[in-house]
Design an enzyme around this catalytic site. Structure first.
Site, mmCIF file in Angstrom:
data_model
loop_
_atom_site.group_PDB
_atom_site.id
_atom_site.type_symbol
_atom_site.label_atom_id
_atom_site.label_comp_id
_atom_site.label_asym_id
_atom_site.label_seq_id
_atom_site.Cartn_x
_atom_site.Cartn_y
_atom_site.Cartn_z
ATOM 1 N N GLU A 1 158.607 59.130 24.159
ATOM 2 C CA GLU A 1 159.129 59.975 25.235
ATOM 3 C C GLU A 1 158.442 61.322 25.078
ATOM 4 O O GLU A 1 158.692 62.043 24.122
ATOM 5 C CB GLU A 1 160.650 60.065 25.098
ATOM 6 C CG GLU A 1 161.319 60.407 26.399
ATOM 7 C CD GLU A 1 161.611 61.874 26.478
ATOM 8 O OE1 GLU A 1 160.750 62.602 27.047
ATOM 9 O OE2 GLU A 1 162.655 62.297 25.974
ATOM 10 N N CYS B 1 161.681 68.301 28.241
ATOM 11 C CA CYS B 1 160.627 67.416 28.735
ATOM 12 C C CYS B 1 160.741 67.236 30.247
ATOM 13 O O CYS B 1 159.747 67.016 30.915
ATOM 14 C CB CYS B 1 160.695 66.080 28.012
ATOM 15 S SG CYS B 1 162.346 65.415 27.938
ATOM 16 N N LYS C 1 163.456 60.938 11.028
ATOM 17 C CA LYS C 1 162.901 62.225 10.602
ATOM 18 C C LYS C 1 163.213 63.289 11.647
ATOM 19 O O LYS C 1 162.642 63.288 12.738
ATOM 20 C CB LYS C 1 161.378 62.149 10.420
ATOM 21 C CG LYS C 1 160.855 63.394 9.723
ATOM 22 C CD LYS C 1 159.370 63.627 9.944
ATOM 23 C CE LYS C 1 159.059 64.373 11.207
ATOM 24 N NZ LYS C 1 159.590 65.741 11.285
ATOM 25 N N GLU D 1 152.069 71.597 30.196
ATOM 26 C CA GLU D 1 153.498 71.758 29.894
ATOM 27 C C GLU D 1 153.676 73.102 29.188
ATOM 28 O O GLU D 1 153.083 73.344 28.139
ATOM 29 C CB GLU D 1 153.961 70.615 28.990
ATOM 30 C CG GLU D 1 155.432 70.681 28.692
ATOM 31 C CD GLU D 1 155.946 69.439 27.965
ATOM 32 O OE1 GLU D 1 155.359 69.075 26.938
ATOM 33 O OE2 GLU D 1 156.940 68.843 28.436
HETATM 34 P P1 NAI Z 1 155.399 67.795 18.078
HETATM 35 O O1 NAI Z 1 155.156 66.630 18.969
HETATM 36 O O2 NAI Z 1 154.333 68.177 17.099
HETATM 37 O O3 NAI Z 1 156.764 67.547 17.233
HETATM 38 C C1 NAI Z 1 157.785 66.640 17.568
HETATM 39 C C2 NAI Z 1 158.144 65.803 16.329
HETATM 40 O O4 NAI Z 1 156.988 65.117 15.887
HETATM 41 C C3 NAI Z 1 158.619 66.630 15.117
HETATM 42 O O5 NAI Z 1 159.610 65.897 14.424
HETATM 43 C C4 NAI Z 1 157.350 66.709 14.272
HETATM 44 O O6 NAI Z 1 157.622 66.898 12.891
HETATM 45 C C5 NAI Z 1 156.751 65.351 14.519
HETATM 46 N N1 NAI Z 1 155.305 65.263 14.253
HETATM 47 C C6 NAI Z 1 154.371 66.270 14.334
HETATM 48 N N2 NAI Z 1 153.150 65.816 13.981
HETATM 49 C C7 NAI Z 1 153.307 64.492 13.676
HETATM 50 C C8 NAI Z 1 152.421 63.469 13.235
HETATM 51 N N3 NAI Z 1 151.109 63.692 13.027
HETATM 52 N N4 NAI Z 1 152.921 62.216 13.040
HETATM 53 C C9 NAI Z 1 154.228 61.945 13.238
HETATM 54 N N5 NAI Z 1 155.121 62.886 13.629
HETATM 55 C C10 NAI Z 1 154.673 64.145 13.852
HETATM 56 O O7 NAI Z 1 155.761 69.035 18.994
HETATM 57 P P2 NAI Z 1 155.592 70.600 18.645
HETATM 58 O O8 NAI Z 1 154.288 70.857 17.978
HETATM 59 O O9 NAI Z 1 156.803 71.056 17.937
HETATM 60 O O10 NAI Z 1 155.578 71.225 20.109
HETATM 61 C C11 NAI Z 1 154.363 71.259 20.861
HETATM 62 C C12 NAI Z 1 154.612 70.930 22.303
HETATM 63 O O11 NAI Z 1 155.084 69.583 22.410
HETATM 64 C C13 NAI Z 1 155.687 71.755 22.981
HETATM 65 O O12 NAI Z 1 155.191 72.979 23.416
HETATM 66 C C14 NAI Z 1 156.053 70.833 24.112
HETATM 67 O O13 NAI Z 1 155.124 70.986 25.147
HETATM 68 C C15 NAI Z 1 155.930 69.460 23.525
HETATM 69 N N6 NAI Z 1 157.234 68.900 23.085
HETATM 70 C C16 NAI Z 1 157.860 68.021 23.916
HETATM 71 C C17 NAI Z 1 159.114 67.541 23.594
HETATM 72 C C18 NAI Z 1 159.827 66.598 24.505
HETATM 73 O O14 NAI Z 1 161.033 66.651 24.600
HETATM 74 N N7 NAI Z 1 159.132 65.707 25.173
HETATM 75 C C19 NAI Z 1 159.815 67.962 22.382
HETATM 76 C C20 NAI Z 1 159.038 68.836 21.532
HETATM 77 C C21 NAI Z 1 157.801 69.289 21.905
#
Ligand code: NAI
Ligand code: MG
Length: 456
Positions: free
Chosen positions: A224, A258, A148, A355
């Site tokens: 991660e 990250c 996804k 973060e």
């Molecule tokens: P998120 O963690 O919500 O999204 C990342 C992925 O998870 C997307 O594919 C999203 O559709 C999916 N996702 C969201 N809710 C989910 C659920 N309940 N169950 C399963 N999958 C789900 O991140 P978001 O809201 O876009 O960004 C928020 C913060 O997260 C950012 O400001 C950053 O701090 C952090 N982040 C960290 C990343 C990394 O590389 N470690 C990448 C993206 C965000």
């Protein structure tokens, strides 16, 4: 939401797959409509407009959909994707078990077997590269995949789907389900027919995924997650190198990393000079269109992320840090944020703990090595870290003391497909890349046979 008809008529024919006809789901090597009939819009973060209204767009899709500057995307994301897939492809016929001598008349050996169906949930900050990190080892170990992509950046994953079909993968080996997190993503985490879930994204959602796996079928979980990585600069460091690497370490990809080195600890004698040079460098950073080859920094991915970054900047100001430069949205349209630096940051401020995922650098002062080790580790996260010094004893002392999955010495973000990558503490579970990352996609089976032959 657009309805399908509207989306079909407005989506440009920029992609070599029939997204304009059926912009949904790739299952069994076929494009399928969603059961609900819903579609969702995807945006160009550099303008804030729907990509469906962009005509004759360039086919470098990753920059268009993510707002990443074109040249770094070519060198980091695209090259990294190719290297990762090549690296793991080489393992497909080299993952072999061992023969183990045990007590008694037995022959014992191990074999690696696929886990089964692997759910893979991808973030928007490196949409293609993160897909490659997960596809490569899963395929090399013989698994099938339900992937996804993030709702903000589905286009390159769907492009991969078209290539998968063209490359002749058997139907059903790789399936791609663009959709939202709480629906499609959550369904993967809780599905009884999925044997492993690999996730990259926020720590908050990582916890939900682990919980859903625990409540369903105890599927294997690798995570991660976020970071608040320390970057420690001693007074004997090569200052030009440290300033530039610290700059790239936090501002690369508009800070949406990250590994972002967002807490810079600088030894007292060089603190003022380090801040002065860092500000001078940040002011020279070129912010603008992802398709301009001179651009160093594109937009944040979305309005939500831009708002989040600006809110955290405000918290830094109100909690008393010194705003050295930047601090505001950049330009009239799109989701840009000015390169921002805070000095005189206290460890308890929100900008030092949370973060930010934006172009915001925190610079703190330290006096002793003991003090800086303790402060650097005083975080819930543990993804990456760095140390700049010419003294090998300090470099190794700090490296072994860091509670983080990666330590860089006199460099930053020096990552490669061969090296395991992942987090201590709340930065995640398990590792990606390298042999460790490969084995996260295999079960190991021990086979023990009683030997009955006599006189041999
Ligand atoms: P998120 O963690 O919500 O999204 C990342 C992925 O998870 C997307 O594919 C999203 O559709 C999916 N996702 C969201 N809710 C989910 C659920 N309940 N169950 C399963 N999958 C789900 O991140 P978001 O809201 O876009 O960004 C928020 C913060 O997260 C950012 O400001 C950053 O701090 C952090 N982040 C960290 C990343 C990394 O590389 N470690 C990448 C993206 C965000
Ligand atoms: Mg979220």
């Amino acid at each position: 939401m657009l309805d399908r008809q509207e989306s079909v008529s407005r989506f440009p024919e920029i992609l070599p797959y029939p997204l304009h006809k059926s912009p949904e789901i790739f299952i069994n090597n076929e494009w399928q409509d969603s059961i609900s009939g819903k579609v969702f819009p995807t945006y160009n973060p550099a303008t804030g407009e729907q990509i469906s209204e962009v005509q004759e767009a360039d086919k470098t899709i990753e920059s268009l959909n993510s707002g990443k500057p074109f040249l770094p995307t070519l060198f980091v994301d695209i090259q990294g994707t190719i290297k990762t897939l090549r690296y793991f492809a080489g393992y497909a016929d080299k993952l072999h078990g061992t023969t183990i001598p045990i007590d008694g008349d037995y022959l014992t050996f191990t074999r690696y077997e696929p886990i089964g169906v692997c759910g893979q949930i991808i973030p928007w900050n490196f949409p293609l590269l993160m897909a490659a990190w997960k596809l490569g080892p899963a395929l090399a170990c013989g698994n099938t995949i339900v992937m996804k992509p993030a709702e903000q950046t589905p286009l390159t994953c769907l492009y991969i789907a078209a290539l998968i079909k063209e490359a002749g993968f058997p139907p059903g080996v790789i399936n791609i389900l663009p959709g939202y997190g709480p629906t499609a993503g959550a369904a993967i985490a809780s599905h009884m027919g999925i044997d492993k879930v690999a996730f990259t994204g926020s720590t908050q959602i990582g916890k939900l995924i682990q919980e859903a796996a625990g409540k369903s079928n105890l599927k294997r979980v690798t995570l991660e997650l976020g970071g608040k990585s320390p970057n420690i600069v001693f007074a004997d460091a090569d200052l030009d190198l440290a300033v530039e690497q610290a700059h790239q370490g936090v501002f690369f990809n508009a800070g949406q990393m990250c590994t972002a080195g967002s807490r810079i600890f600088v030894e007292e004698p060089i603190y003022d000079e380090f801040v002065r040079r860092s500000v001078e460098r940040a002011k020279r950073r070129i912010v603008g269109s992802p398709f301009d080859p001179t651009t160093e920094q594109g937009p944040q991915i979305s309005q939500v992320q831009q708002d989040r970054v600006l809110e955290l900047i405000q918290s830094g100001i109100s909690e008393g840090a010194t705003l050295e430069c930047g601090g505001k949205a950049f330009g009239q349209k799109g989701f840009f944020v000015e390169p921002t630096i805070f000095s005189n940051v206290r460890d308890d401020m929100r900008i030092a703990r949370e973060e930010i995922f934006g172009p915001v650098q925190q610079i703190m002062k330290f006096k002793t090595i003991e003090e800086v080790i303790e402060r650097a580790n005083n975080t819930d996260y543990g993804l990456a870290s760095a140390v700049f010094t010419k003294d090998i004893n300090k470099a190794i002392t700090v490296s072994t003391a860091m509670q983080a999955g990666t330590v860089w010495i006199n460099c930053y973000n020096a990552m490669s497909s061969q090296c395991p990558f992942g987090g201590y503490k709340m930065s995640g579970n398990g590792r990606e890349l390298g042999q460790n990352g490969l084995k996260e996609y295999a079960e190991v089976k021990t086979i023990t046979m009683k030997m009955v032959a006599k006189n041999c």
